[in-house]
Design an enzyme around this catalytic site. Structure first.
Site, PDB file in Angstrom:
ATOM      1  N   ARG A 173       0.860  -1.177   0.000  1.00 47.06           N
ATOM      2  CA  ARG A 173       0.000   0.000   0.000  1.00 47.06           C
ATOM      3  C   ARG A 173       0.901   1.232   0.000  1.00 47.06           C
ATOM      4  O   ARG A 173       1.905   1.271   0.722  1.00 47.06           O
ATOM      5  CB  ARG A 173      -0.922   0.034   1.224  1.00 47.06           C
ATOM      6  CG  ARG A 173      -2.110  -0.926   1.157  1.00 47.06           C
ATOM      7  CD  ARG A 173      -3.139  -0.529   0.080  1.00 47.06           C
ATOM      8  NE  ARG A 173      -4.268  -1.452   0.025  1.00 47.06           N
ATOM      9  CZ  ARG A 173      -4.342  -2.503  -0.796  1.00 47.06           C
ATOM     10  NH1 ARG A 173      -3.367  -2.770  -1.636  1.00 47.06           N
ATOM     11  NH2 ARG A 173      -5.415  -3.274  -0.794  1.00 47.06           N
ATOM     12  N   ASP A 201       4.499  -0.441  -6.904  1.00 44.85           N
ATOM     13  CA  ASP A 201       3.251  -0.759  -7.593  1.00 44.85           C
ATOM     14  C   ASP A 201       2.097   0.027  -6.979  1.00 44.85           C
ATOM     15  O   ASP A 201       0.968  -0.050  -7.449  1.00 44.85           O
ATOM     16  CB  ASP A 201       2.955  -2.265  -7.484  1.00 44.85           C
ATOM     17  CG  ASP A 201       1.731  -2.668  -8.297  1.00 44.85           C
ATOM     18  OD1 ASP A 201       1.695  -2.321  -9.498  1.00 44.85           O
ATOM     19  OD2 ASP A 201       0.805  -3.297  -7.743  1.00 44.85           O
ATOM     20  N   GLU A 203      -2.478   7.494  -4.914  1.00 44.48           N
ATOM     21  CA  GLU A 203      -2.813   6.849  -6.188  1.00 44.48           C
ATOM     22  C   GLU A 203      -4.279   6.937  -6.576  1.00 44.48           C
ATOM     23  O   GLU A 203      -4.625   6.759  -7.747  1.00 44.48           O
ATOM     24  CB  GLU A 203      -2.399   5.370  -6.170  1.00 44.48           C
ATOM     25  CG  GLU A 203      -3.264   4.483  -5.272  1.00 44.48           C
ATOM     26  CD  GLU A 203      -2.869   3.010  -5.321  1.00 44.48           C
ATOM     27  OE1 GLU A 203      -1.668   2.705  -5.204  1.00 44.48           O
ATOM     28  OE2 GLU A 203      -3.778   2.170  -5.465  1.00 44.48           O
ATOM     29  N   HIS A 235      -0.551  -0.180  -9.750  1.00 46.15           N
ATOM     30  CA  HIS A 235      -1.310  -1.135  -8.930  1.00 46.15           C
ATOM     31  C   HIS A 235      -1.796  -2.316  -9.783  1.00 46.15           C
ATOM     32  O   HIS A 235      -2.984  -2.617  -9.846  1.00 46.15           O
ATOM     33  CB  HIS A 235      -2.501  -0.448  -8.251  1.00 46.15           C
ATOM     34  CG  HIS A 235      -2.890  -1.111  -6.954  1.00 46.15           C
ATOM     35  ND1 HIS A 235      -3.210  -0.407  -5.828  1.00 46.15           N
ATOM     36  CD2 HIS A 235      -3.001  -2.417  -6.609  1.00 46.15           C
ATOM     37  CE1 HIS A 235      -3.513  -1.245  -4.844  1.00 46.15           C
ATOM     38  NE2 HIS A 235      -3.390  -2.477  -5.297  1.00 46.15           N
TER      39      HIS A 235
HETATM   40  P1  NAD Z   1      -1.475 -11.332   5.036  1.00 49.35           P
HETATM   41  O1  NAD Z   1      -2.472 -10.858   6.034  1.00 49.35           O
HETATM   42  O2  NAD Z   1      -1.451 -12.781   4.670  1.00 49.35           O
HETATM   43  O3  NAD Z   1       0.006 -10.937   5.520  1.00 49.35           O
HETATM   44  C1  NAD Z   1       0.317  -9.696   6.084  1.00 49.35           C
HETATM   45  C2  NAD Z   1       1.402  -9.930   7.130  1.00 49.35           C
HETATM   46  O4  NAD Z   1       1.808  -8.661   7.610  1.00 49.35           O
HETATM   47  C3  NAD Z   1       0.921 -10.771   8.320  1.00 49.35           C
HETATM   48  O5  NAD Z   1       1.816 -11.837   8.563  1.00 49.35           O
HETATM   49  C4  NAD Z   1       0.926  -9.767   9.455  1.00 49.35           C
HETATM   50  O6  NAD Z   1       1.235 -10.355  10.721  1.00 49.35           O
HETATM   51  C5  NAD Z   1       2.021  -8.810   9.003  1.00 49.35           C
HETATM   52  N1  NAD Z   1       1.975  -7.530   9.686  1.00 49.35           N
HETATM   53  C6  NAD Z   1       0.911  -6.858  10.189  1.00 49.35           C
HETATM   54  N2  NAD Z   1       1.320  -5.716  10.769  1.00 49.35           N
HETATM   55  C7  NAD Z   1       2.666  -5.666  10.625  1.00 49.35           C
HETATM   56  C8  NAD Z   1       3.657  -4.737  11.026  1.00 49.35           C
HETATM   57  N3  NAD Z   1       3.339  -3.635  11.716  1.00 49.35           N
HETATM   58  N4  NAD Z   1       4.937  -5.005  10.712  1.00 49.35           N
HETATM   59  C9  NAD Z   1       5.276  -6.144  10.055  1.00 49.35           C
HETATM   60  N5  NAD Z   1       4.368  -7.057   9.641  1.00 49.35           N
HETATM   61  C10 NAD Z   1       3.090  -6.817   9.927  1.00 49.35           C
HETATM   62  O7  NAD Z   1      -1.687 -10.424   3.761  1.00 49.35           O
HETATM   63  P2  NAD Z   1      -1.187 -10.710   2.260  1.00 49.35           P
HETATM   64  O8  NAD Z   1      -2.263 -11.397   1.511  1.00 49.35           O
HETATM   65  O9  NAD Z   1       0.167 -11.283   2.305  1.00 49.35           O
HETATM   66  O10 NAD Z   1      -1.146  -9.212   1.697  1.00 49.35           O
HETATM   67  C11 NAD Z   1      -0.202  -8.273   2.194  1.00 49.35           C
HETATM   68  C12 NAD Z   1      -0.560  -6.898   1.666  1.00 49.35           C
HETATM   69  O11 NAD Z   1      -0.373  -6.865   0.254  1.00 49.35           O
HETATM   70  C13 NAD Z   1      -2.043  -6.510   1.848  1.00 49.35           C
HETATM   71  O12 NAD Z   1      -2.264  -5.936   3.115  1.00 49.35           O
HETATM   72  C14 NAD Z   1      -2.287  -5.525   0.744  1.00 49.35           C
HETATM   73  O13 NAD Z   1      -2.104  -4.219   1.246  1.00 49.35           O
HETATM   74  C15 NAD Z   1      -1.198  -5.822  -0.266  1.00 49.35           C
HETATM   75  N6  NAD Z   1      -1.722  -6.278  -1.566  1.00 49.35           N
HETATM   76  C16 NAD Z   1      -1.361  -5.590  -2.692  1.00 49.35           C
HETATM   77  C17 NAD Z   1      -1.837  -5.992  -3.939  1.00 49.35           C
HETATM   78  C18 NAD Z   1      -1.451  -5.298  -5.210  1.00 49.35           C
HETATM   79  O14 NAD Z   1      -2.058  -5.548  -6.257  1.00 49.35           O
HETATM   80  N7  NAD Z   1      -0.439  -4.435  -5.222  1.00 49.35           N
HETATM   81  C19 NAD Z   1      -2.698  -7.086  -4.010  1.00 49.35           C
HETATM   82  C20 NAD Z   1      -3.021  -7.778  -2.845  1.00 49.35           C
HETATM   83  C21 NAD Z   1      -2.532  -7.362  -1.613  1.00 49.35           C
END
Ligand code: NAD
Length: 336
Positions: free
Chosen positions: A235, A259, A264, A296
């Site tokens: 994000r 990305d 955005e 994105h």
């Molecule tokens: P997920 O919930 O499986 O993993 C997120 C991880 O981050 C978890 O293990 C959590 O414990 C950890 N976390 C939470 N707070 C934290 C902190 N303060 N410091 C360090 N780690 C922390 O989620 P995911 O499916 O792996 O997705 C991760 C992120 O990717 C989403 O939150 C989303 O913002 C982003 N995303 C982006 C796109 C894109 O197209 N660019 C698509 C999907 C997801």
């Protein structure tokens, strides 16, 4: 049930319509983004289906609630754009797509790293202009480099598994560490400061929460190695763009792959090629030869869109049938 689908593009219609064939929900598609000025378009729909840059603040949610909307169905994983406290107070159910192809996003992050490490973005243009000089294209091996992964959830783990194949040393940081990460070859959890100090490449895979807002700011940059490569496919507001620009100008940041971008919502997912872009920070980013920005698109694979559409339609059906929905987001003060 009748659902107003906001920020919908041709591909949303294609995949949602295919997933909806058996379920038969009435999907009304709108190109426009949902915010307080467009919320009335939901009309008499019982649900709205939204994406990452729709604005579901208290004002928008109040208008939707007044019109009889009961369900907010996010067709994405992140939910930082929803005021969950307001939704809970208004009695609105919020569901999302908890998981879909983590490979889509993880592989895109790898693509950004390789583009920056081997300068593919520059090579592409050169060769098309008949310039086959290698001057300025010198890259480096990923093998034996140290990669810091902030957030070792679904996407972070796939990213780590792929990097094992390159022979990288992996440093993880997560507020909720998992058992699988340290079992990977050359992988261990460290403190955030250790990760900053030792990583050649740092990639963000944690959610945007109040505590992760501008996680990568000037203070964090000061703790990193000179020439660090930063990758953000999570994000935009996880990083402070102004600090990135200062870091790029000073050479502290060796390369930046994005990305996502913190402002955005007024740029991405639309064709602005005939307009003057007013965001000076974004335009400054694009002037650096060692910066690559994609709009994105990390999630944008056939597999991911198929899964997003299937889960979204299943969420609508669960809600309509009064079944417990496994993808409901319940408000807790921490998640807000
Ligand atoms: P997920 O919930 O499986 O993993 C997120 C991880 O981050 C978890 O293990 C959590 O414990 C950890 N976390 C939470 N707070 C934290 C902190 N303060 N410091 C360090 N780690 C922390 O989620 P995911 O499916 O792996 O997705 C991760 C992120 O990717 C989403 O939150 C989303 O913002 C982003 N995303 C982006 C796109 C894109 O197209 N660019 C698509 C999907 C997801």
């Amino acid at each position: 049930m009748k659902v107003a689908v906001f920020s919908s593009k041709s591909y949303d219609r294609q995949f949602l319509d295919a997933a909806n064939r058996a379920a038969g929900h009435e999907l009304i598609y709108y190109d426009v983004k949902l915010d307080a000025s467009t919320a009335t378009l939901a009309g008499d729909a019982q649900g709205v289906c939204v994406f990452v840059n729709d604005v579901l603040d208290r004002e928008t949610l109040t208008i939707l609630h007044r019109q009889g909307v009961k369900l907010i169905a996010l067709r994405c994983t992140g939910f930082n754009n929803v005021d969950l406290q307001a939704a809970a107070e208004l009695g609105l159910t919020v569901v999302r797509v908890t998981a879909y192809s983590p490979y889509s996003v993880a592989e895109h992050a790898i693509g950004l790293i390789l583009t920056l490490s081997r300068k593919y973005h520059r090579a592409y243009n050169r060769v098309r202009e008949g310039n086959f000089s290698l001057e300025g294209l010198l890259g480096f091996d990923l093998h034996a480099r140290t990669v810091g992964i902030i957030g070792t959830g679904k996407i972070g783990m796939v990213f780590a598994e792929i990097l094992q194949g390159f022979g990288c040393r992996l440093l993880g940081y997560d507020v909720y560490p998992n058992d699988r990460f340290p079992q990977l070859k050359n992988a261990r959890y460290v403190t955030l400061d250790e990760l900053y100090a030792q990583s050649d490449i740092i990639s963000l895979h944690c959610p945007l929460l109040p505590e992760t807002y501008h996680l990568i700011d000037q203070r964090a940059l000061d703790k990193m190695k000179p020439g660090v490569i930063l990758i953000n496919v999570s994000r935009g507001a996880l990083i402070d763009t102004r600090a990135m620009i200062d870091g790029l100008k000073s050479g502290k940041i060796g390369a930046l792959g994005l990305d996502v971008y913190e402002e955005e919502e007024n740029l991405f997912f639309q064709d602005l090629s005939m307009q003057i872009i007013q965001d000076d920070l974004f335009q400054r980013l694009l002037t650096f030869p060692n910066v690559i920005v994609t709009g994105h698109q990390a999630f944008f694979t056939q597999e991911a869109l198929t899964e997003i559409a299937a889960t979204t339609i299943a969420n609508l059906s669960d809600f309509e049938a009064g079944r417990p929905c496994p993808h409901e987001i319940r408000y807790t003060p921490r998640a807000a």
